[in-house]
Write an enzyme that holds these catalytic residues in place. Structure first.
Site, PDB file in Angstrom:
ATOM      1  N   ASP A   1    -102.463 -68.948  45.379  1.00 13.94           N
ATOM      2  CA  ASP A   1    -102.629 -70.150  44.554  1.00 13.94           C
ATOM      3  C   ASP A   1    -102.856 -71.423  45.366  1.00 13.94           C
ATOM      4  OD1 ASP A   1     -99.954 -69.747  45.423  1.00 13.94           O
ATOM      5  OD2 ASP A   1     -99.152 -71.059  43.871  1.00 13.94           O
TER       6      ASP A   1
ATOM      7  N   GLU B   1     -97.153 -68.870  44.145  1.00 14.42           N
ATOM      8  CA  GLU B   1     -96.089 -69.061  45.139  1.00 14.42           C
ATOM      9  C   GLU B   1     -95.585 -70.487  45.082  1.00 14.42           C
ATOM     10  OE1 GLU B   1     -93.858 -70.277  48.297  1.00 14.42           O
ATOM     11  OE2 GLU B   1     -95.894 -71.051  48.119  1.00 14.42           O
TER      12      GLU B   1
HETATM   13 ZN   LIG Z   1     -97.183 -74.459  49.966  1.00 19.13          ZN
HETATM   14 ZN   LIG Z   2     -97.713 -71.806  51.349  1.00 14.69          ZN
END
Ligand SMILES: [Zn+2]
Ligand SMILES: [Zn+2]
Length: 395
Positions: free
Chosen positions: A83, A141
């Site tokens: 991401d 994440e």
């Molecule tokens: Zn990051």
């Molecule tokens: Zn990262």
């Protein structure tokens, strides 16, 4: 421990331009957490074409791809996060972000490109390959949500993963250097809100009100004592309030104030201790000012990244063999967080850092609009990843 043969090295050299081109394509088309549809589609298409078994839609936009070698061996996973962040890029390049307000400012475009290329290299030489390789492309994440959902969706089962590895690129380390640390290497992160409720009124008559602003100010200053007075001196923790909300005007005492902050530490015990005491402390302190405080944590937070001893020693051996003894850089653990920790709580493994610092000396912090990577670090990450996977599968 075997070093890469000339055939593997040739394969790496052949893929070098493709690796950079793929990273630039992801960079041009960044996608926010849980919205990584294009990225996931490209990953799935490429790995499908390389004849891996591909599962999509795990943890919403995640992808798992399984590669069976022709020889028996172990089952080892490689994890990459995919991401981007809500930032507007200021770097001017033909492959700069095409989406205002969205940018790959943490290097996850590089992680994704390395993992795809690693899978393709291994798939091309399946006949020489032992065991089963599981590639985990994890969404989200940056909001600490993707790993939990991928694990719940069975990313580590079926086939059952024995060990897991992965890398994070870092602009704080020069190209050619890597950081592979046993034990706690990245901090836990918990985000919290303290909502203080009082009774509003005229600024001239505070005695007729219960002032949540004054209560908030005292709670904020006092909460730092939890770190300095209640955590053992050998341990570390950081409490930061990054936002205070409350009030409308100079002379109105509001009814409510909110403080939003974060807690980071390296130990589960310290994390639980401060989380528990923060609630007690805030509500007791608020009562002293005739107000009420309510503490809430956002989601489950993210535990510290704790690398496993044996697997970390193994990655260090691979790094020394492939990159030379001078490549290992020893630095203290970083206070940033990463939900790779959840995978490492499930299976033994190691999460290491690979240098991508630009050479002009200008700082390129992660999570900033001026972030920029030195792409010469990409093939180094790929080389180390290949060595780790080949040796772990056959160990
Ligand atoms: Zn990051
Ligand atoms: Zn990262």
């Amino acid at each position: 421990m075997r070093t890469l043969t000339p055939e593997w090295t040739q394969e790496l050299d052949r893929r070098r331009d493709g690796l950079v081109a793929l990273r630039r394509d992801f960079h041009r088309h960044p996608e926010l957490s849980f919205e990584e549809r294009r990225t996931a589609e490209i990953v799935a298409d490429r790995l499908h074409a390389a004849k891996l078994e591909v599962r999509t839609g795990l943890g919403r936009t995640g992808v798992v791809a399984v590669l069976h070698g022709d020889r028996p061996g172990r089952t080892i996973a490689w994890r990459a996060d995919i991401d981007a962040l809500p930032l507007t890029e200021i770097f001017d390049a033909p492959y700069a972000s095409s989406k205002p307000g969205v940018m790959h400012a943490c290097g996850h475009d590089g992680h994704t490109a390395i993992a795809v290329t690693l899978a393709e290299i291994l798939a091309a030489r399946r006949a020489q390959l032992a065991g089963t390789t599981v590639f985990v492309f994890q969404p989200a994440e940056e909001v600490f949500g993707g790993a939990e959902q991928m694990i719940a969706a069975g990313a580590l089962d079926n086939p059952r993963v024995e060990e897991i590895y992965g890398l994070h690129l870092t602009t704080q380390t020069p190209v050619g250097q890597v950081r592979v640390m046993p034990g706690p290497s990245m901090a836990s992160a918990d985000f919290f809100d303290v909502e203080i409720t009082g009774r509003g009124g005229h600024g001239a008559y505070p005695h007729l009100s219960a002032d949540p602003i004054t209560a908030a100010a005292n709670i904020l200053l006092g909460m730092q004592n939890l770190v300095s007075r209640e955590v053992a001196a050998q341990e570390t923790a950081v409490l930061t309030v990054g936002q205070i909300l409350g009030g409308t005007k100079h002379n109105i005492i509001p009814a409510k104030a909110v403080m939003r902050g974060s807690l980071r530490t390296f130990s589960d015990d310290v994390r639980a201790q401060i989380k528990g005491r923060l609630a007690e402390y805030a509500s007791n302190m608020a009562r002293a000012y005739r107000t009420e405080a309510r503490l809430t944590f956002e989601g489950a937070g993210c535990p510290a990244v704790v690398n496993h001893e044996r697997e970390t020693a193994f990655v260090r051996e691979c790094a020394t063999a492939e990159l030379g003894p001078g490549a290992l850089r020893s630095e203290p653990p970083v206070m940033a967080s990463d939900d790779m920790s959840l995978f490492l709580n499930e299976r033994p493994g190691c999460y290491f850092r690979v240098g991508i610092a630009p050479t002009d000396g200008r700082p390129r912090p992660h999570h900033a609009p001026e972030f920029e990577m030195n792409e010469d670090g990409l093939p180094i990450g790929l080389r180390l990843g290949l060595s780790v996977m080949l040796n772990a599968l056959d160990r």
